[in-house]
Design an enzyme around this catalytic site. Structure first.
Site, short mmCIF file in Angstrom:
data_model
loop_
_atom_site.label_atom_id
_atom_site.label_comp_id
_atom_site.label_asym_id
_atom_site.label_seq_id
_atom_site.Cartn_x
_atom_site.Cartn_y
_atom_site.Cartn_z
N ASN A 98 -10.04 -0.24 -0.07
CA ASN A 98 -8.58 -0.13 -0.06
C ASN A 98 -8.05 -0.67 -1.39
O ASN A 98 -8.13 -1.87 -1.65
CB ASN A 98 -8.05 -0.94 1.12
CG ASN A 98 -6.53 -0.87 1.25
OD1 ASN A 98 -5.84 -0.44 0.33
ND2 ASN A 98 -6.03 -1.31 2.38
N HIS A 139 -3.15 7.11 2.40
CA HIS A 139 -3.58 5.80 1.88
C HIS A 139 -4.98 5.51 2.42
O HIS A 139 -5.25 5.68 3.62
CB HIS A 139 -2.59 4.73 2.33
CG HIS A 139 -3.10 3.35 2.08
ND1 HIS A 139 -3.60 2.96 0.85
CD2 HIS A 139 -3.22 2.27 2.90
CE1 HIS A 139 -4.00 1.70 0.92
NE2 HIS A 139 -3.79 1.26 2.15
N CYS A 150 0.82 -1.23 0.00
CA CYS A 150 0.00 0.00 0.00
C CYS A 150 0.85 1.27 0.00
O CYS A 150 0.32 2.36 -0.25
CB CYS A 150 -0.95 -0.01 1.18
SG CYS A 150 -2.02 -1.45 1.24
N1 ACO Z 1 -18.55 -8.26 9.34
C1 ACO Z 1 -18.97 -8.50 10.58
N2 ACO Z 1 -18.14 -8.81 11.59
C2 ACO Z 1 -16.83 -8.86 11.32
C3 ACO Z 1 -16.32 -8.63 10.05
C4 ACO Z 1 -17.24 -8.32 9.03
N3 ACO Z 1 -16.85 -8.09 7.76
N4 ACO Z 1 -15.00 -8.74 10.07
C5 ACO Z 1 -14.66 -9.04 11.33
N5 ACO Z 1 -15.76 -9.12 12.09
C6 ACO Z 1 -15.85 -9.45 13.49
C7 ACO Z 1 -14.69 -10.29 13.94
O1 ACO Z 1 -14.92 -11.65 13.68
C8 ACO Z 1 -14.64 -9.97 15.39
O2 ACO Z 1 -15.63 -10.72 16.03
P1 ACO Z 1 -15.38 -11.36 17.48
O3 ACO Z 1 -15.13 -10.19 18.38
O4 ACO Z 1 -16.62 -12.11 17.75
O5 ACO Z 1 -14.17 -12.23 17.31
C9 ACO Z 1 -15.05 -8.52 15.41
O6 ACO Z 1 -15.77 -8.26 14.23
C10 ACO Z 1 -13.85 -7.62 15.42
O7 ACO Z 1 -14.34 -6.41 15.84
P2 ACO Z 1 -13.34 -5.28 16.13
O8 ACO Z 1 -12.10 -5.82 16.75
O9 ACO Z 1 -14.05 -4.21 16.85
O10 ACO Z 1 -12.99 -4.82 14.68
P3 ACO Z 1 -12.07 -3.65 14.37
O11 ACO Z 1 -12.65 -2.39 14.85
O12 ACO Z 1 -10.64 -3.96 14.77
O13 ACO Z 1 -12.13 -3.61 12.80
C11 ACO Z 1 -10.78 -4.00 10.92
C12 ACO Z 1 -11.54 -4.63 12.07
C13 ACO Z 1 -11.77 -3.25 10.06
C14 ACO Z 1 -10.14 -5.11 10.10
C15 ACO Z 1 -9.76 -3.03 11.48
O14 ACO Z 1 -8.97 -3.65 12.44
C16 ACO Z 1 -8.87 -2.48 10.40
O15 ACO Z 1 -9.30 -1.78 9.52
N6 ACO Z 1 -7.57 -2.75 10.51
C17 ACO Z 1 -6.65 -2.26 9.52
C18 ACO Z 1 -6.58 -3.28 8.49
C19 ACO Z 1 -6.29 -2.69 7.17
O16 ACO Z 1 -6.58 -1.56 6.85
N7 ACO Z 1 -5.75 -3.52 6.34
C20 ACO Z 1 -5.52 -3.12 5.02
C21 ACO Z 1 -4.18 -3.43 4.56
S1 ACO Z 1 -2.98 -2.54 5.43
C22 ACO Z 1 -3.13 -1.05 5.03
O17 ACO Z 1 -3.65 -0.76 4.00
C23 ACO Z 1 -2.65 -0.07 5.99
#
Ligand code: ACO
Length: 318
Positions: A275, A245, A112
């Site tokens: 993304n 980004h 990214c």
């Molecule tokens: N729909 C519903 N529930 C979901 C989904 C979904 N699509 N995805 C995950 N969950 C659930 C999980 O299973 C988990 O459930 P559990 O608590 O029962 O185990 C829960 O949601 C997780 O909730 P949170 O921890 O509150 O989620 P969070 O606020 O951390 O959001 C996310 C998750 C969106 C992935 C976030 O951590 C994030 O955006 N991280 C950065 C990742 C990123 O941007 N990656 C891209 C590549 S790197 C880059 O570009 C910088």
């Protein structure tokens, strides 16, 4: 001698996948995706459409907006994580599609952060006189890397391409770029697959520790933006637009908030594009240029972070 951006272009495939569409594929819902990521839809490549196809349209639009032709370009860099093939580089494939028989062409892989890395490399070529006209493209068919049964990752990404044309300038242009990498974090975000003995081995889809990526992204985006400002003796108030980004609206808002940049000076496209990895910054830049928000003379702070980890910034005057 400095380099400056003379034109921008972008392209997103026609097919749109909404959060509602994803509800039919995995156990998720529109409200969760919007509240946790800010994403409402993403674009998906058409059958047979490759990264170089997306790059071609973005590149042609950037050249057109610069009033230049492919025959003027002597440096072509494509930042991508999703090359058309193992080799030749997507840059060489794009070069042929552009009808550009001259110059230097290569890919950069910094996930990214790829576009910021590519912009920095192109700027060095321009500053030392090795290139007179650079075409810098960020292009991805990132949805090729998704497991459509993994709700943790498949809701986050989309396909697209963005491009800029750099020309020489007696004044910046690109004031500075700052690049960083720390491979100790490789395991937090990866596609742990490879080609070996003619066979795909390992896992060919995105694996991610979302929480760890989120925390790391907010920390280093703030650091690298401050580094850019400090090295140019500029204040936050000297920046007209922050273009980060586009991974997650909460990462963007947290970073802007830490820096003290108000939302009305932050370009956001993650809602429409998801993304798009290396394509996200030039896509956002081009949209803001074309809708009239970004105008000549303004200062932009671009910053990205991605797998590796890699991160970096570019401070630019349009
Ligand atoms: N729909 C519903 N529930 C979901 C989904 C979904 N699509 N995805 C995950 N969950 C659930 C999980 O299973 C988990 O459930 P559990 O608590 O029962 O185990 C829960 O949601 C997780 O909730 P949170 O921890 O509150 O989620 P969070 O606020 O951390 O959001 C996310 C998750 C969106 C992935 C976030 O951590 C994030 O955006 N991280 C950065 C990742 C990123 O941007 N990656 C891209 C590549 S790197 C880059 O570009 C910088």
């Amino acid at each position: 001698m400095y380099s400056k951006i003379a034109g921008t272009g972008s392209y997103t495939p026609e097919q749109v996948l909404t959060n509602r569409d994803l509800e039919k594929l995995v156990d998720t819902d529109d409200a969760w995706i919007r509240s946790r990521t800010g994403i409402t839809q993403r674009h998906i490549r058409a059958e047979g459409q490759t990264t170089s196809d997306l790059a071609l349209v973005a590149a042609q639009r950037a050249l057109q907006s610069a009033g230049l032709a492919a025959s003027d370009v002597d440096l072509l860099i494509v930042a991508t994580t999703t090359p058309d093939m193992v080799f030749p580089s997507t840059a060489c494939l794009l070069q042929a599609k552009l009808g550009m028989p001259q110059g230097v062409a290569f890919d950069i892989q910094a996930v990214c952060t790829g576009f910021v890395y590519a912009l920095s490399v192109a700027d060095q070529f321009m500053r030392n006189g090795s290139a007179r006209c650079a075409l810098v493209v960020g292009a991805e068919t990132f949805t090729n890397l998704l497991d459509w049964q993994d709700r943790n990752t498949c809701v986050l990404f989309g396909d697209g391409a963005g491009a800029v044309v750099l020309v020489p300038s007696p004044e910046p242009g690109i004031y500075s770029t700052h690049l960083h990498a720390d491979g100790r974090h490789a395991h937090l975000l990866s596609v742990p697959g490879s080609v070996c003995g003619g066979q795909a081995s390992g896992s060919p889809t995105v694996k991610m520790d979302g929480g760890a990526v989120f925390k790391f992204a907010v920390k280093v985006l703030d650091q690298v933006c401050r580094e850019a400002l400090a090295s140019n003796a500029l204040q936050v108030s000297d920046v007209d637009w922050l273009i980060l980004h586009q991974a997650n609206i909460r990462i963007i808002e947290s970073t802007a908030n830490k820096l003290g940049i108000p939302p009305e000076r932050v370009v956001v496209t993650v809602d429409r594009h998801g993304n798009t990895s290396a394509a996200s910054i030039p896509l956002a830049l081009d949209l803001a240029v074309r809708d009239g928000r970004v105008v000549p003379g303004q200062r932009l702070l671009l910053a990205g972070v991605g797998g590796g980890f890699t991160w970096g910034s570019a401070l630019v005057r349009m």
